[in-house]
Design an enzyme around this catalytic site. Structure first.
Site, PDB file in Angstrom:
ATOM      1  N   ASN A  77     -36.766  83.358  42.773  1.00 15.60           N
ATOM      2  CA  ASN A  77     -35.583  82.497  42.466  1.00 15.60           C
ATOM      3  C   ASN A  77     -36.362  81.287  41.419  1.00 15.60           C
ATOM      4  O   ASN A  77     -37.256  81.255  41.056  1.00 15.60           O
ATOM      5  CB  ASN A  77     -35.144  81.499  43.649  1.00 15.60           C
ATOM      6  CG  ASN A  77     -36.046  80.686  44.377  1.00 15.60           C
ATOM      7  OD1 ASN A  77     -36.794  79.674  43.878  1.00 15.60           O
ATOM      8  ND2 ASN A  77     -36.430  80.940  45.631  1.00 15.60           N
TER       9      ASN A  77
ATOM     10  N   LYS B 207     -46.286 101.080  42.747  1.00 16.32           N
ATOM     11  CA  LYS B 207     -45.137 100.919  41.559  1.00 16.32           C
ATOM     12  C   LYS B 207     -44.342 101.889  41.660  1.00 16.32           C
ATOM     13  O   LYS B 207     -44.520 103.169  41.601  1.00 16.32           O
ATOM     14  CB  LYS B 207     -45.878 100.561  40.223  1.00 16.32           C
ATOM     15  CG  LYS B 207     -44.734 100.136  39.303  1.00 16.32           C
ATOM     16  CD  LYS B 207     -45.381 100.255  37.882  1.00 16.32           C
ATOM     17  CE  LYS B 207     -44.245 100.013  36.868  1.00 16.32           C
ATOM     18  NZ  LYS B 207     -44.618 100.048  35.485  1.00 16.32           N
TER      19      LYS B 207
ATOM     20  N   PRO C 166     -36.261  84.399  58.254  1.00 16.42           N
ATOM     21  CA  PRO C 166     -35.926  83.358  59.187  1.00 16.42           C
ATOM     22  C   PRO C 166     -35.618  82.122  58.371  1.00 16.42           C
ATOM     23  O   PRO C 166     -36.194  81.973  57.329  1.00 16.42           O
ATOM     24  CB  PRO C 166     -37.428  83.448  60.046  1.00 16.42           C
ATOM     25  CG  PRO C 166     -38.267  84.092  59.498  1.00 16.42           C
ATOM     26  CD  PRO C 166     -37.697  85.104  58.208  1.00 16.42           C
ATOM     27  N   ASP C 167     -34.811  81.320  59.060  1.00 16.78           N
ATOM     28  CA  ASP C 167     -34.525  79.875  58.537  1.00 16.78           C
ATOM     29  C   ASP C 167     -35.642  79.332  58.955  1.00 16.78           C
ATOM     30  O   ASP C 167     -35.469  78.764  60.095  1.00 16.78           O
ATOM     31  CB  ASP C 167     -32.985  79.516  58.953  1.00 16.78           C
ATOM     32  CG  ASP C 167     -32.751  78.246  58.352  1.00 16.78           C
ATOM     33  OD1 ASP C 167     -33.636  77.522  57.997  1.00 16.78           O
ATOM     34  OD2 ASP C 167     -31.581  78.254  57.715  1.00 16.78           O
TER      35      ASP C 167
ATOM     36  N   PHE D 107     -33.522  69.906  52.170  1.00 18.91           N
ATOM     37  CA  PHE D 107     -32.919  69.830  50.718  1.00 18.91           C
ATOM     38  C   PHE D 107     -31.661  70.868  50.973  1.00 18.91           C
ATOM     39  O   PHE D 107     -31.659  71.739  51.815  1.00 18.91           O
ATOM     40  CB  PHE D 107     -33.896  70.290  49.870  1.00 18.91           C
ATOM     41  CG  PHE D 107     -34.735  69.214  49.170  1.00 18.91           C
ATOM     42  CD1 PHE D 107     -35.715  68.710  49.903  1.00 18.91           C
ATOM     43  CD2 PHE D 107     -34.144  68.763  47.954  1.00 18.91           C
ATOM     44  CE1 PHE D 107     -36.247  67.670  49.422  1.00 18.91           C
ATOM     45  CE2 PHE D 107     -34.882  67.609  47.349  1.00 18.91           C
ATOM     46  CZ  PHE D 107     -36.047  67.182  47.771  1.00 18.91           C
TER      47      PHE D 107
HETATM   48  O1  PMT Z   1     -38.811  73.240  42.433  1.00 18.22           O
HETATM   49  P1  PMT Z   1     -37.845  72.591  41.331  1.00 18.22           P
HETATM   50  O2  PMT Z   1     -37.684  73.449  39.914  1.00 18.22           O
HETATM   51  O3  PMT Z   1     -38.372  71.176  40.999  1.00 18.22           O
HETATM   52  O4  PMT Z   1     -36.374  72.610  41.691  1.00 18.22           O
HETATM   53  C1  PMT Z   1     -36.104  71.862  42.905  1.00 18.22           C
HETATM   54  C2  PMT Z   1     -35.182  72.297  43.793  1.00 18.22           C
HETATM   55  C3  PMT Z   1     -33.836  72.707  43.153  1.00 18.22           C
HETATM   56  C4  PMT Z   1     -35.743  73.693  44.419  1.00 18.22           C
HETATM   57  C5  PMT Z   1     -35.047  71.266  45.103  1.00 18.22           C
HETATM   58  O5  PMT Z   1     -34.414  70.100  44.848  1.00 18.22           O
HETATM   59  C6  PMT Z   1     -34.291  71.957  46.099  1.00 18.22           C
HETATM   60  O6  PMT Z   1     -32.876  71.810  46.123  1.00 18.22           O
HETATM   61  N1  PMT Z   1     -34.702  72.548  47.306  1.00 18.22           N
HETATM   62  C7  PMT Z   1     -33.966  73.346  48.405  1.00 18.22           C
HETATM   63  C8  PMT Z   1     -33.670  74.882  47.611  1.00 18.22           C
HETATM   64  C9  PMT Z   1     -32.967  75.624  48.696  1.00 18.22           C
HETATM   65  O7  PMT Z   1     -33.610  76.637  49.398  1.00 18.22           O
HETATM   66  O8  PMT Z   1     -31.992  75.215  49.186  1.00 18.22           O
HETATM   67  P2  PMT Z   1     -31.052  75.697  50.613  1.00 18.22           P
HETATM   68  O9  PMT Z   1     -29.612  75.009  50.451  1.00 18.22           O
HETATM   69  O10 PMT Z   1     -30.888  77.271  50.297  1.00 18.22           O
HETATM   70  O11 PMT Z   1     -31.774  75.762  51.767  1.00 18.22           O
HETATM   71  C10 PMT Z   1     -31.683  74.508  52.680  1.00 18.22           C
HETATM   72  C11 PMT Z   1     -32.881  74.210  53.258  1.00 18.22           C
HETATM   73  O12 PMT Z   1     -33.407  75.056  54.299  1.00 18.22           O
HETATM   74  C12 PMT Z   1     -34.044  73.987  52.422  1.00 18.22           C
HETATM   75  O13 PMT Z   1     -34.658  72.723  52.919  1.00 18.22           O
HETATM   76  C13 PMT Z   1     -34.851  74.984  52.529  1.00 18.22           C
HETATM   77  O14 PMT Z   1     -36.237  74.743  52.215  1.00 18.22           O
HETATM   78  C14 PMT Z   1     -34.667  75.516  53.922  1.00 18.22           C
HETATM   79  N2  PMT Z   1     -34.660  76.856  54.143  1.00 18.22           N
HETATM   80  C15 PMT Z   1     -33.752  77.994  53.384  1.00 18.22           C
HETATM   81  C16 PMT Z   1     -33.781  79.135  53.643  1.00 18.22           C
HETATM   82  C17 PMT Z   1     -34.740  79.747  54.496  1.00 18.22           C
HETATM   83  N3  PMT Z   1     -35.077  80.913  54.812  1.00 18.22           N
HETATM   84  N4  PMT Z   1     -35.641  78.712  55.188  1.00 18.22           N
HETATM   85  C18 PMT Z   1     -35.630  77.528  54.966  1.00 18.22           C
HETATM   86  O15 PMT Z   1     -36.158  76.718  55.743  1.00 18.22           O
END
Ligand code: PMT
Length: 436
Positions: free
Chosen positions: A228, A307, A325-326, A345
């Site tokens: 991503n 590959k 997993p989350d 976030f």
């Molecule tokens: O790295 P930069 O270029 O500076 O950009 C910053 C950012 C946009 C990445 C950052 O500000 C941001 O928004 N980070 C969260 C990205 C994300 O995965 O968001 P989400 O809404 O998909 O996930 C919600 C939360 O669950 C996040 O805290 C994530 O870390 C967590 N998560 C998500 C998926 C997963 N499988 N496991 C997780 O723990």
């Protein structure tokens, strides 16, 4: 890619008094006086202490010492002229003002102090000082009668009381004007110490904070991956800011070109599985976990050992993905009570607050930093961000700004939550309120 896990720092040496300067962005503003040449020693010492130093000079300062000296000492351009087409191509004085963690004005002549107190902004030094929200330290240097003059005293008092400036010196002794008394520029070592003191807002001292940052790469084969757009900038800014505020910081960083800040324990990982493993080790005695990383929600069901050749699979390539997993939800489910404090976030493109509020509850977090990544100048890869803090009490919009500044605002909230844990009930977020 191998995971590098460094153990907890059990070998901490006594604190180096210059430690807060390491990695800090410091602007040294030089006004024109006979002590201007002493700024060269100060700049050298700040550079040696690990600060990134930018120098701004008034036109009068350049009559006492040349910008070339400072350019050589800092290996960075020196800011000398508000109306220089090259220096100002990207509004250089505002960039310096925004980036600064601290501004040190040394020497601060009677004239410079008067101009700062009047809010003037017509040379490189006063313009940066007025445009910045960073703390400002002035080191006065002038003739003894100028120092004792009630107008100088009133100007300085105004800077301290109205604009919260910090002052170091002046020293007492034989002056270049052949008078003896107060007015000597403080010794560079004393200015350095004062700068370190101003920078060390140690409100996270004794806290262990784990920050995740950057993307994850989920391998398809040895060449390709599902990834991503995260650069790691936001998480690294948080780690740097927390470290500067006294926390012991572990940064778990996905593939990123952004170097981990000096002084944090950095673990580099590639995939969500590696991040999960590193997180499991790091959170054991953590007070706070901040999940900034953009963890891949899916990974290829199978990683090819070799590959995959073009055409091997015909004209269509299909990849089966399985859910990762989350990690945040797992932490939320496992923790006992409110330890560690969990900050997630939410990277969203629609219904930002609603989705962030849902994540606050579903992941059992204390705080969600809602990030509308479709907004220009916010989210992925840029140096600025614009976020809203969502907790059970409601939503607070943080003014858009450099990621370093946004990081401090998030940490302000974390510090407040650590001091007074939030209530357990979950209510929908109220409309954002802008904090002054
Ligand atoms: O790295 P930069 O270029 O500076 O950009 C910053 C950012 C946009 C990445 C950052 O500000 C941001 O928004 N980070 C969260 C990205 C994300 O995965 O968001 P989400 O809404 O998909 O996930 C919600 C939360 O669950 C996040 O805290 C994530 O870390 C967590 N998560 C998500 C998926 C997963 N499988 N496991 C997780 O723990």
């Amino acid at each position: 890619m191998a995971i590098v896990i460094e153990g907890p720092r059990t070998d901490r040496k006594p604190r180096d008094p210059a430690e807060p300067l390491r990695g800090a962005n410091i602007v040294v503003g030089i006004a024109g006086g006979i002590a201007s040449y002493k700024a060269a020693e100060l700049v050298r010492m700040l550079d040696k202490a690990g600060a990134t130093v930018d120098v701004a000079m008034t036109p009068r300062a350049q009559k006492f010492i040349g910008p070339m000296t400072f350019q050589a000492l800092t290996r960075r351009p020196v800011f000398t002229d508000l109306f220089n087409l090259t220096e100002e191509a990207n509004i250089g004085h505002i960039q310096l003002a925004d980036r600064a963690d601290l501004i040190v004005i040394a020497p601060a002549t009677a004239n410079a102090i008067a101009r700062l107190a009047a809010g003037l902004a017509d040379d490189a030094v006063t313009a940066i000082a007025l445009a910045s929200r960073a703390p400002i330290l002035v080191a006065p240097s002038m003739n003894v009668n100028m120092w004792n003059h009630p107008l100088t005293r009133a100007n300085l008092q105004r800077l301290v009381e109205v604009a919260r400036y910090h002052v170091v010196g002046p020293g007492d002794g034989f002056l270049a004007c052949r008078w003896t008394g107060p007015g000597r520029l403080a010794e560079p070592a004393d200015i350095l110490e004062a700068a370190a003191h101003v920078l060390s807002r140690q409100d996270l001292a004794g806290k262990k904070i784990v920050v995740t940052a950057g993307p994850t790469y989920e391998a398809i084969d040895p060449v390709r991956f599902v990834g991503n757009r995260s650069s790691g900038k936001m998480g690294v800014a948080l780690a740097a800011a927390a470290q500067r505020r006294g926390a012991s910081v572990t940064l778990i960083l996905g593939p990123s070109g952004v170097p981990p800040p000096v002084g944090v324990t950095a673990n580099t990982v590639e995939s969500a599985a590696q991040l999960q493993w590193a997180l499991g080790n790091a959170v054991k005695d953590a007070d706070v976990v901040v999940m900034t990383a953009a963890v891949g929600d899916y990974r290829p069901a199978k990683e090819a050992k070799e590959k995959i050749k073009r055409g091997e699979l015909g004209s269509k390539m299909q990849i089966d993905l399985v859910a990762n997993p989350d990690l945040l939800a797992e932490l939320g489910a496992k923790r006992k009570g409110k330890t560690p404090l969990l900050v997630g976030f939410a990277a969203e493109t629609t219904d930002v607050l609603e989705n962030a509020t849902k994540k606050l509850a579903s992941k059992n977090c204390d705080l969600i930093v809602a990030n509308d990544v479709s907004e220009p100048g916010a989210g992925f890869a840029v140096d600025t961000n614009h976020v809203t803090l969502v907790d059970v009490a409601g939503a607070e919009e943080i003014p858009a700004g450099p990621k370093s500044e946004v990081a401090h605002r998030i940490l302000d909230r974390i510090t407040a939550m650590l001091a007074a844990p939030p209530p357990m009930s979950t209510k929908p977020a109220k409309k954002p309120r802008r904090k002054s």
